[in-house]
Write a protein that holds these residues in place. Structure first.
Motif, PDB file in Angstrom:
ATOM      1  N   GLY A 130      30.099 -21.879  62.952  1.00 19.68           N
ATOM      2  CA  GLY A 130      30.614 -21.904  64.262  1.00 19.68           C
ATOM      3  C   GLY A 130      30.675 -23.441  64.873  1.00 19.68           C
ATOM      4  O   GLY A 130      30.770 -23.543  65.912  1.00 19.68           O
ATOM      5  N   TRP A 132      33.481 -25.034  64.244  1.00 10.83           N
ATOM      6  CA  TRP A 132      34.832 -25.013  64.311  1.00 10.83           C
ATOM      7  C   TRP A 132      35.132 -24.857  66.002  1.00 10.83           C
ATOM      8  O   TRP A 132      36.174 -25.460  66.478  1.00 10.83           O
ATOM      9  CB  TRP A 132      35.964 -23.830  63.781  1.00 10.83           C
ATOM     10  N   THR A 133      34.111 -24.332  66.574  1.00 16.83           N
ATOM     11  CA  THR A 133      34.320 -24.415  68.165  1.00 16.83           C
ATOM     12  C   THR A 133      34.353 -25.636  68.786  1.00 16.83           C
ATOM     13  O   THR A 133      34.952 -25.941  69.668  1.00 16.83           O
ATOM     14  CB  THR A 133      33.032 -23.621  68.708  1.00 16.83           C
ATOM     15  N   ARG A 136      38.253 -26.238  68.579  1.00 17.59           N
ATOM     16  CA  ARG A 136      38.915 -25.458  69.538  1.00 17.59           C
ATOM     17  C   ARG A 136      38.719 -25.509  70.968  1.00 17.59           C
ATOM     18  O   ARG A 136      39.377 -25.421  71.789  1.00 17.59           O
ATOM     19  CB  ARG A 136      38.645 -23.897  68.971  1.00 17.59           C
ATOM     20  N   ASP A 137      37.290 -25.845  71.312  1.00 22.67           N
ATOM     21  CA  ASP A 137      36.895 -25.896  72.645  1.00 22.67           C
ATOM     22  C   ASP A 137      35.657 -27.161  72.771  1.00 22.67           C
ATOM     23  O   ASP A 137      34.659 -26.804  72.924  1.00 22.67           O
ATOM     24  CB  ASP A 137      36.194 -24.514  72.864  1.00 22.67           C
ATOM     25  N   PHE A 141      31.825 -26.537  73.869  1.00 17.01           N
ATOM     26  CA  PHE A 141      30.772 -26.834  72.513  1.00 17.01           C
ATOM     27  C   PHE A 141      29.907 -27.878  73.376  1.00 17.01           C
ATOM     28  O   PHE A 141      28.606 -27.742  72.841  1.00 17.01           O
ATOM     29  CB  PHE A 141      31.606 -27.309  71.355  1.00 17.01           C
ATOM     30  N   HIS A 150      25.213 -22.133  72.352  1.00 18.74           N
ATOM     31  CA  HIS A 150      26.086 -22.532  71.176  1.00 18.74           C
ATOM     32  C   HIS A 150      25.077 -22.979  70.185  1.00 18.74           C
ATOM     33  O   HIS A 150      24.551 -23.963  70.189  1.00 18.74           O
ATOM     34  CB  HIS A 150      27.228 -23.148  71.197  1.00 18.74           C
ATOM     35  N   GLN A 205      31.353 -19.335  73.315  1.00 22.48           N
ATOM     36  CA  GLN A 205      32.011 -18.059  72.672  1.00 22.48           C
ATOM     37  C   GLN A 205      31.793 -16.689  73.071  1.00 22.48           C
ATOM     38  O   GLN A 205      32.423 -15.609  72.538  1.00 22.48           O
ATOM     39  CB  GLN A 205      31.617 -18.121  70.993  1.00 22.48           C
TER      40      GLN A 205
END
Length: 388
Positions: A130, A132-133, A136-137, A141, A150, A205
């Motif tokens: 997790g 990589w969130t 991406r965001d 995060f 998260h 997520q």
């Protein structure tokens, strides 16, 4: 796993005046911490010897159950002595400590993954668990981490523990008066979560927590009731020969199930048939998020079976298991260090691949480091407070 036993006479076997509790709790919690560490450094040969290969539950269930016992022992005295606010204050301080430790090890785990990508050309760690969130965001995060919405992989047991600790004051206060009602309500919540999918939400997520507090609270509450009974000088459930046979038989069944694939296939077929007939999946499945019945029953059976034999109590007083007891007495810092070291081992293995000798050195060194930290916490002289 913790005795749950009789008199508080300091002369009785199992009494440890220095710890205020039976040493079995520390020994088995230390053993659980070692197995969690080994399992969190995956694809090593030592995984084959951890308890998840010999029964339906694993070290996480043992850790949560024993944490409940420890909470019942540690905090019930204030409620019994007529000072509940002191107990509530101590619990809230512990919750704040757990939260701080969780945030710290999360940040260190992210730093380890980033270091592997930045310095060693191994970006795979950034794509796992997790993390990589964050790429991406990043805003989501940064909101989700402090709100516990998260949770990166292998760092998700402390948020569960934090939430469960908030249940300790009402569980102790009510459990001292109406233990069966507390247990009944806890079972009802477990069933409701397992049937409806009720869970704490993830953010950003979506989905729910990997270790669902609505489900895992049952195991923790049972542990709290065990600890409250122990503090009062009695067992929650007495030693009964027929119950020893039942729990021992269930442990044997789960062992054969895990080690004999053909037998497991037959038994799973029976569970599928039961599910098709309308039995909820929380009873017939093995889902860890919702603490399915086989996992729950296995850890309870294991705890009862081990705690019902005096030879286990005597063994836990031996010098041979003293290192595990030391780890168990310092469970939170040991777990935190083990989590960070496990991430570091994963990063190294991402770069080097599989290596028997390196795995042995890293895991052995990690356990020694945890023992060193536990010894420092236990025996290092505390600084004196100087009043000016």
């Amino acid at each position: 796993m913790a005795d749950i036993v009789g008199s508080r006479d300091p002369q009785r076997p199992g009494f440890d005046a220095s710890l205020g509790r039976d040493p079995r709790l520390d020994v088995f919690r230390g053993l659980a911490l070692v197995m969690i560490f080994i399992n969190h450094a995956p694809r090593n040969y030592l995984e084959e010897f951890t308890n998840r290969n010999f029964g339906f539950s694993d070290a996480a269930e043992g850790f949560v159950f024993m944490s409940g016992i420890a909470a019942g022992i540690a905090y019930s005295g204030a409620f019994r002595n007529g000072d509940p606010m002191a107990g509530v204050t101590r619990v809230l301080r512990r919750v704040w400590t757990i939260y701080q430790v969780h945030i710290l090890i999360t940040l260190i785990a992210i730093a380890v993954a980033a270091a592997a990508a930045h310095w060693f050309g191994a970006p795979d760690m950034m794509r796992k668990h997790g993390i990589w969130t964050l790429v991406r965001d990043p805003l989501g995060f940064l909101i989700g981490i402090p709100l516990l919405g998260h949770q990166i992989g292998y760092v998700n047991i402390l948020p569960l523990y934090l939430v469960l600790m908030l249940l300790v004051p009402p569980a102790i206060w009510c459990g001292m008066r109406w233990p069966l009602i507390v247990l009944g309500l806890s079972v009802a919540m477990w069933l409701t979560a397992g049937i409806t999918g009720l869970n704490f939400p993830n953010y950003p997520q979506g989905g729910g927590w990997f270790l669902n507090p609505f489900s895992w609270q049952l195991l923790f509450i049972i542990g709290v009731l065990v600890g409250v009974a122990h503090k009062a000088g009695r067992r929650l459930v007495p030693v009964l020969p027929w119950l020893q046979w039942v729990t021992g038989g269930f442990l044997l069944l789960s062992l054969v199930w895990m080690q004999w694939p053909d037998f497991a296939a037959i038994m799973r077929g029976g569970l599928r048939a039961a599910h098709d007939a309308g039995v909820p999946v929380i009873i017939t499945g093995f889902n860890k998020t919702f603490l399915a019945a086989p996992r729950l029953l296995h850890i309870i059976a294991l705890a009862y079976f081990l705690s019902s034999f005096a030879v286990v109590r005597r063994a836990c007083h031996s010098a041979f298991v003293a290192p595990f007891a030391l780890l168990g007495r310092q469970a939170l810092p040991v777990f935190a260090l083990g989590t960070v070291l496990a991430f570091a081992i994963q990063a190294v293995k991402t770069v080097t691949g599989q290596d028997f000798v390196l795995d042995t050195l890293m895991i052995g060194g990690g356990i020694l480091a945890q023992l060193g930290l536990a010894a420092a916490k236990q025996y290092w002289p505390k600084p004196r407070t100087v009043t000016v």
